[in-house]
Design an enzyme around this catalytic site. Sequence first.
Site, PDB file in Angstrom:
ATOM      1  N   GLU A 320       0.823  -1.211   0.000  1.00 40.81           N
ATOM      2  CA  GLU A 320       0.000   0.000   0.000  1.00 40.81           C
ATOM      3  C   GLU A 320       0.864   1.272   0.000  1.00 40.81           C
ATOM      4  OE1 GLU A 320      -4.086  -1.524   2.009  1.00 40.81           O
ATOM      5  OE2 GLU A 320      -2.641  -0.702   3.414  1.00 40.81           O
ATOM      6  N   ASP A 394      -8.302  -9.196   4.238  1.00 42.50           N
ATOM      7  CA  ASP A 394      -8.092  -8.010   5.077  1.00 42.50           C
ATOM      8  C   ASP A 394      -9.157  -7.891   6.171  1.00 42.50           C
ATOM      9  OD1 ASP A 394      -6.971  -5.709   5.995  1.00 42.50           O
ATOM     10  OD2 ASP A 394      -7.726  -4.417   4.423  1.00 42.50           O
ATOM     11  N   GLU A 422     -12.686  -2.453  11.843  1.00 48.07           N
ATOM     12  CA  GLU A 422     -12.694  -1.664  10.608  1.00 48.07           C
ATOM     13  C   GLU A 422     -13.797  -2.092   9.649  1.00 48.07           C
ATOM     14  OE1 GLU A 422      -8.913  -1.898   8.617  1.00 48.07           O
ATOM     15  OE2 GLU A 422      -9.691  -1.087   6.741  1.00 48.07           O
TER      16      GLU A 422
HETATM   17  C1  GCV Z   1      -2.566   0.399   8.300  1.00 50.19           C
HETATM   18  C2  GCV Z   1      -6.086  -2.260   5.452  1.00 50.19           C
HETATM   19  C3  GCV Z   1      -6.518  -0.995   6.136  1.00 50.19           C
HETATM   20  C4  GCV Z   1      -5.386   0.024   6.187  1.00 50.19           C
HETATM   21  C5  GCV Z   1      -4.208  -0.634   6.899  1.00 50.19           C
HETATM   22  C6  GCV Z   1      -3.810  -1.887   6.121  1.00 50.19           C
HETATM   23  C7  GCV Z   1      -2.693  -2.650   6.805  1.00 50.19           C
HETATM   24  O1  GCV Z   1      -5.866  -2.044   4.103  1.00 50.19           O
HETATM   25  O2  GCV Z   1      -7.630  -0.463   5.474  1.00 50.19           O
HETATM   26  O3  GCV Z   1      -5.843   1.154   6.870  1.00 50.19           O
HETATM   27  O4  GCV Z   1      -3.130   0.240   7.014  1.00 50.19           O
HETATM   28  O5  GCV Z   1      -4.910  -2.748   6.050  1.00 50.19           O
HETATM   29  O6  GCV Z   1      -3.008  -3.580   7.513  1.00 50.19           O
HETATM   30  O7  GCV Z   1      -1.543  -2.314   6.615  1.00 50.19           O
END
Ligand code: GCV
Length: 735
Positions: A320, A394, A422
């Site tokens: 990411e 995720d 989340e």
């Molecule tokens: C910290 C998901 C979440 C992100 C998070 C990522 C991760 O994509 O939406 O906010 O980033 O996981 O675990 O690194």
Amino acid sequence: MESRARCARSRSSRPHIWLLVLLASLGPSSAGHAQGYQLWLGYRPSRNLARMREYAASLLPMVVDGQSSTFDIVSGELHDALESLTGRDFVLSRPPPPKPQLVVGTRESSSTIRSILAAGELAPLGTDGFVIRQPLIEGRRVTIVAANTDVGALYGSFALLRELQMDRPVDSLVMTSAPRVKRRILDHWDNLDRTVERGYAGRSLWDWATLPATSRRYVDYARANASIGINGTVLTNVNANARVLTPEYLAKVAALANVFRPYGIKVYLTARFSAPIEIGGLTTADPLDAKVRAWWRAKVDEIYRSIPDFGGFLVKANSEGQPGPQDYHRSHADGANALADALAPHHGVVMWRAFVYSNAVPTDRVKQAYDEFTPLDGQFRSNVLLQTKNGPLDFQPREPFHPLFGAMPKTAQMIEFQITKEYLGEDTHLVYLGSLFSEVLKADTYVRGPGSTVARVIDGSLQGQTETGMAGVSNIGSDSNWTGSQFNQANWYAFGRLAWDHTLTAASIADEWTRMTFTNDPVAVRTIVHMMLVSREAVVNYMTPLGLAHIMGTTHHYGPAPWAKLARADWSPVYYHRADSAGVGFDRTAEGSNAVAQYAPPVRNRYADRSTVPDSSLLWFHHVGWSERLRSGRTLWDELALHYQAGVDTVRAMQREWNSIRGSIDEQRFTQTHDYLAIQEREARWWRDAVLQYFQTFSHLPLPAGVEPPAHSLSYYMAIRCPRDEHKPRCDGIP
Ligand code: GCV
């Protein structure tokens, strides 16, 4: 919480701590839990006066037989708890009471414990384990809490207090307990500006502006964690900021480490892979570059000078948009090992995340981590733990277990759960995650035949790893109730308890938490525990039943958005559900992406075959025709619709159950949960109506009997927007 901690601090200068019962005054103390700040440590006096008398007679007077800041904490905790739980007031006094009823200490600190327990009896319990026994000493039944270390004695004391908080008799207490994994860690996704990524409980606890000045809240945080055995905290977001490694911030980190140390909690930081460039003035962060390696060594040495028990680094690399070794055409092992080598002389570890994203959109997102990491098995240093999310996507309401578990026998593997919800309704939806956590831990990987559970991979007992750990992405913030809702506290609690002992059941943990947090009233306990245990399946049903995944809003992840299509395909709901006129679901069999091949044969075959795949994972692994018959005899369409309806119905039942216990708990916490359940019911309908209407544009089938028709048109639901990263994301216009 404050009064107790003050009490512990005021005693810290005493060389020995002797607590003597001075006066008896039965009657409940006022434990101000109304807002939930006390968590599960409110120490409500029992309604059963006989039980209180029994506790007083069996445990008082007491002695904490040892000297250290940790023993001071033990004394303060036992003192305040027992005052409340027995209804007796104590004062501290010297010399020690001649005939203590309760003795806490280690073999080293206490001659009483030495006389009762041979070294060999305690040794297998390691640094954190403890025993509780009730031997006869001079004809009296005495309760002893004994451990190898002061922190073990702290854990044992909390275990004793748990029994009392649950109103259990103490006439035959025998307990031997040691954690099954070594590192039991909260990962805070907290930023230096005090925002929290995916945090729904206010701002970050860490007030970087005032640190290194400390506050009571840090002590209370440490105490709550110690009470459930958590022994590590990663202070900063995995989307890391290199500034936390500068001297200015390290002084602040050291101040927190000093507060946490006597509670047995180590501090860890996230290391931004490009830190040598950003704060080190180098032109590269190539892990094989000599200057880069020297920079990390010097940085780590600097950290240990102010934090001698620093735990190590957590790293998110090449994921990411985060920098990583692949930016220099190096492997994840090269990257992890560079940091591990710097940490090794200090006994620190690297927790290297397996959550990676390739730059190109893959044919199947869920295959990446396995494909990337399994070839590296055996290449990581012994102080590297590969930290893998519980499922391959995720943190969805339900995912099959991650195929990496068990697939890297020469690598230490940690599991990462997400405590902050989340994708599960964030702060408002009541979802007890104990059920999710233990479902994953119990899942059988079959890598070494039946019984090769994920838990046994994680605790090292299956493949012999000695570095072991479990991480939970924290749901804690500055809200007065810590976690954004009363019931989210249960998820923090459940994570800690399962990290300590993964054989505990979700039900028994829910029972403990309810009794400690709310009440021992049997009807209320039964009702609350039942609500908790049905809540996880409810959210699966009204969000992502039958193996659907990632069909939520693309940025906030809060409400339904199965129609959403982003430029980056593998962040888009349509990529995951693959609905078309024929059916719905992601074909991960050999005819599709073949992700099933990443599992050991018995699991692979079970998932690959339509006749054996569990309904709960059906659409995760198969594209199924809308009118195809499932095991129930119903068509997929009808089954899907009925699951969505069942989700709504369960929330309604939870509302009725909660209303039935009004008066059994304080009105303030009752009302907050009552109001949040109303939000949850409304949003469960939102999910059902939006998703079913959207899928109906493909299936063109009518809703089966028993499913309520949607309240609004599809375009109405599609128009709803939830703001990103707002403290409490709410989506206007929901019916
Ligand atoms: C910290 C998901 C979440 C992100 C998070 C990522 C991760 O994509 O939406 O906010 O980033 O996981 O675990 O690194």
